[in-house]
Design a protein around this motif. Structure first.
Motif, PDB file in Angstrom:
ATOM      1  N   LEU A  81       0.827  -1.207  -0.244  1.00 14.24           N
ATOM      2  CA  LEU A  81       0.103   0.038   0.046  1.00 14.24           C
ATOM      3  C   LEU A  81       0.848   1.201  -0.122  1.00 14.24           C
ATOM      4  N   LYS A  82       1.977   1.212   0.802  1.00  9.45           N
ATOM      5  CA  LYS A  82       2.823   2.362   0.912  1.00  9.45           C
ATOM      6  C   LYS A  82       3.441   2.665  -0.395  1.00  9.45           C
ATOM      7  N   ASP A  83       3.749   1.611  -1.189  1.00  5.61           N
ATOM      8  CA  ASP A  83       4.349   1.865  -2.480  1.00  5.61           C
ATOM      9  C   ASP A  83       3.677   2.697  -3.440  1.00  5.61           C
ATOM     10  N   LEU A  84       2.492   2.550  -3.141  1.00  4.85           N
ATOM     11  CA  LEU A  84       1.353   3.062  -4.058  1.00  4.85           C
ATOM     12  C   LEU A  84       0.776   4.648  -3.528  1.00  4.85           C
ATOM     13  N   PHE A  85       0.637   4.430  -2.154  1.00  2.10           N
ATOM     14  CA  PHE A  85      -0.057   5.818  -1.555  1.00  2.10           C
ATOM     15  C   PHE A  85       0.715   6.650  -1.180  1.00  2.10           C
TER      16      PHE A  85
ATOM     17  N   PRO B 213      -3.927   5.479   3.618  1.00  2.85           N
ATOM     18  CA  PRO B 213      -3.952   5.469   1.926  1.00  2.85           C
ATOM     19  C   PRO B 213      -5.601   5.972   1.896  1.00  2.85           C
ATOM     20  N   VAL B 214      -5.966   6.748   0.876  1.00  5.84           N
ATOM     21  CA  VAL B 214      -7.284   6.934   0.609  1.00  5.84           C
ATOM     22  C   VAL B 214      -7.810   6.280  -0.940  1.00  5.84           C
ATOM     23  N   PHE B 215      -8.203   5.311  -0.564  1.00  5.35           N
ATOM     24  CA  PHE B 215      -9.026   4.755  -1.696  1.00  5.35           C
ATOM     25  C   PHE B 215     -10.079   5.395  -2.532  1.00  5.35           C
ATOM     26  N   ASP B 216     -10.183   5.333  -3.936  1.00  2.50           N
ATOM     27  CA  ASP B 216     -11.386   5.755  -4.467  1.00  2.50           C
ATOM     28  C   ASP B 216     -12.504   4.879  -4.058  1.00  2.50           C
ATOM     29  N   LEU B 217     -12.484   3.671  -3.941  1.00  2.00           N
ATOM     30  CA  LEU B 217     -13.535   2.993  -3.648  1.00  2.00           C
ATOM     31  C   LEU B 217     -13.149   1.652  -2.835  1.00  2.00           C
ATOM     32  N   ILE B 218     -13.970   1.426  -1.792  1.00  2.67           N
ATOM     33  CA  ILE B 218     -13.645   0.133  -1.056  1.00  2.67           C
ATOM     34  C   ILE B 218     -15.159  -0.679  -0.914  1.00  2.67           C
TER      35      ILE B 218
ATOM     36  N   ARG C  87      -5.626 -14.649   8.757  1.00  6.92           N
ATOM     37  CA  ARG C  87      -6.059 -13.631   7.681  1.00  6.92           C
ATOM     38  C   ARG C  87      -5.235 -12.227   8.090  1.00  6.92           C
ATOM     39  N   ILE C  88      -5.530 -11.525   6.905  1.00  4.62           N
ATOM     40  CA  ILE C  88      -5.014 -10.196   7.206  1.00  4.62           C
ATOM     41  C   ILE C  88      -6.102  -9.339   6.627  1.00  4.62           C
ATOM     42  N   THR C  89      -6.405  -8.057   7.100  1.00  6.09           N
ATOM     43  CA  THR C  89      -7.307  -7.304   6.977  1.00  6.09           C
ATOM     44  C   THR C  89      -6.778  -5.702   7.061  1.00  6.09           C
ATOM     45  N   LEU C  90      -7.711  -4.952   6.008  1.00  5.90           N
ATOM     46  CA  LEU C  90      -7.467  -3.616   6.204  1.00  5.90           C
ATOM     47  C   LEU C  90      -8.227  -3.210   7.575  1.00  5.90           C
ATOM     48  N   THR C  91      -8.004  -2.100   8.254  1.00 11.37           N
ATOM     49  CA  THR C  91      -8.398  -1.524   9.449  1.00 11.37           C
ATOM     50  C   THR C  91      -9.359  -0.613   9.335  1.00 11.37           C
ATOM     51  N   PHE C  92     -10.083  -0.169  10.377  1.00 10.69           N
ATOM     52  CA  PHE C  92     -11.247   0.703  10.032  1.00 10.69           C
ATOM     53  C   PHE C  92     -10.504   2.113   9.494  1.00 10.69           C
ATOM     54  N   SER C  93      -9.144   2.374   9.996  1.00  9.66           N
ATOM     55  CA  SER C  93      -8.817   3.604   9.970  1.00  9.66           C
ATOM     56  C   SER C  93      -8.497   3.898   8.412  1.00  9.66           C
ATOM     57  N   VAL C  94      -8.203   2.718   7.616  1.00 12.46           N
ATOM     58  CA  VAL C  94      -8.056   2.828   6.039  1.00 12.46           C
ATOM     59  C   VAL C  94      -9.565   2.942   5.529  1.00 12.46           C
ATOM     60  N   LEU C  95     -10.171   2.062   5.995  1.00  9.17           N
ATOM     61  CA  LEU C  95     -11.741   1.917   5.663  1.00  9.17           C
ATOM     62  C   LEU C  95     -12.279   3.394   5.508  1.00  9.17           C
ATOM     63  N   ASN C  96     -12.322   4.057   6.867  1.00  8.66           N
ATOM     64  CA  ASN C  96     -13.138   5.452   7.226  1.00  8.66           C
ATOM     65  C   ASN C  96     -12.268   6.464   6.315  1.00  8.66           C
ATOM     66  N   HIS C  97     -11.041   6.339   5.659  1.00 10.13           N
ATOM     67  CA  HIS C  97     -10.435   7.444   4.726  1.00 10.13           C
ATOM     68  C   HIS C  97     -10.545   7.417   3.317  1.00 10.13           C
ATOM     69  N   ALA C  98     -11.381   6.244   3.066  1.00 11.19           N
ATOM     70  CA  ALA C  98     -11.883   6.090   1.423  1.00 11.19           C
ATOM     71  C   ALA C  98     -12.553   7.248   0.957  1.00 11.19           C
ATOM     72  N   HIS C  99     -12.560   7.610  -0.306  1.00  8.06           N
ATOM     73  CA  HIS C  99     -13.602   8.499  -0.876  1.00  8.06           C
ATOM     74  C   HIS C  99     -14.980   8.061  -0.908  1.00  8.06           C
ATOM     75  N   ASN C 100     -14.778   6.622  -1.186  1.00  3.23           N
ATOM     76  CA  ASN C 100     -16.213   5.887  -1.459  1.00  3.23           C
ATOM     77  C   ASN C 100     -16.138   4.549  -0.913  1.00  3.23           C
TER      78      ASN C 100
END
Ligand SMILES: O=C(O)[C@H](O)[C@@H](O)[C@H](O)[C@H](O)COP(=O)(O)O
Length: 256
Positions: free
Chosen positions: A126-130, A139-144, A184-197
């Protein structure tokens, strides 16, 4: 939870078609703005519902897509439990000539025996891209794209689990998932909640009660209810069966 717009469709076919239009719209908007579209995808029924129409959508420039996984089971990439394998079958194989292989980000298969390392490695991806600049906090995803489990879980964030309070990591490991497989691995709420959508996608009568509890219930902290975008938009794509018990929230028909 923050006000969500609920789009309801008479059938799962109609849902898949509406979802394809929605994703097309966000993708073209993001590509116009920053020449790429970043999306994270979950497992369960989502890859199928997402891909039924999307894989035939020739108006989308998939070459600009960067695809991550909202959560992933620590299994080989060709294992039936792998979310990557399911997305590959449902979508990636159908758009193989358009998508750039280096833009698809499965977990590192060499690390599946060590979920902590797999999570750290995924955060590096993720860091490599964001985070070309160190100042990027999340990271701020356009969509999750998220699914909703029968117990109200989303990603691999389960009710009552300590991971619900993880605020620092972008990606966390879980080794005691109540739903198998445990690692498993999972995105955390911090990442989810920063998404644009953020879009939840769920269908079927079996989801009625949980959809109602999540969207209209009070006093609970179910994982799906903790999805509260800081600046972004939250939508639900459901079929009429899943929306069947909603009394307060009014589902609307999807229109571009
Ligand atoms: O192993 C998991 O945890 C599942 O993949 C899960 O996260 C899934 O996305 C939801 O349970 C919704 O599943 P359905 O969309 O199939 O109902």
């Amino acid at each position: 939870m923050s006000a969500a717009t609920v789009y309801s469709f008479p059938t799962t076919h109609a849902l898949s078609s509406g979802l394809s239009d929605f994703v097309e719209h966000l993708s073209s908007d993001a590509i116009k703005k920053h020449d790429r579209f970043t999306v994270a995808v979950s497992g369960g029924s989502l890859p199928k519902l997402l891909s039924a129409d999307l894989r035939h959508n020739s108006r989308i420039d998939f070459s600009k897509w960067h695809i991550f996984f909202a959560d992933e089971r620590c299994v080989p990439l060709d294992h039936p439990d792998s979310n990557y394998a399911e997305l590959k079958t449902q979508l990636l194989d159908h758009i193989a000539e358009q998508i750039q292989p280096s833009h698809v980000h499965p977990i590192n298969q060499a690390l599946i025996e060590d979920p902590e390392e797999a999570a750290e490695d995924y955060m590096d991806q993720l860091k490599d891209l964001f985070a070309a600049k160190d100042s990027v906090k999340f990271p701020v995803f356009d969509l999750i794209l998220l699914g909703m489990g029968p117990d109200g879980h989303t990603c691999s964030l389960f009710p009552g689990h300590p991971l619900l309070h993880e605020h620092l990591k972008w990606v966390a490991e879980i080794t005691d998932s109540p739903k198998p497989p445990p690692n498993r691995i999972t995105l955390t709420f911090s990442v989810l909640n920063h998404a644009h959508n953020i879009a939840f996608v769920t269908a079927g009568e079996g989801k009625q009660e949980m959809v109602q509890r999540i969207l209209e219930g009070q006093g609970e902290e179910l994982p799906c209810q903790l999805v509260n975008p800081v600046h972004g938009k939250l939508v639900w794509f459901v079929d009429d069966a899943a929306a069947g018990k909603l009394r307060v929230v009014r589902p609307v028909a999807y229109k571009l």
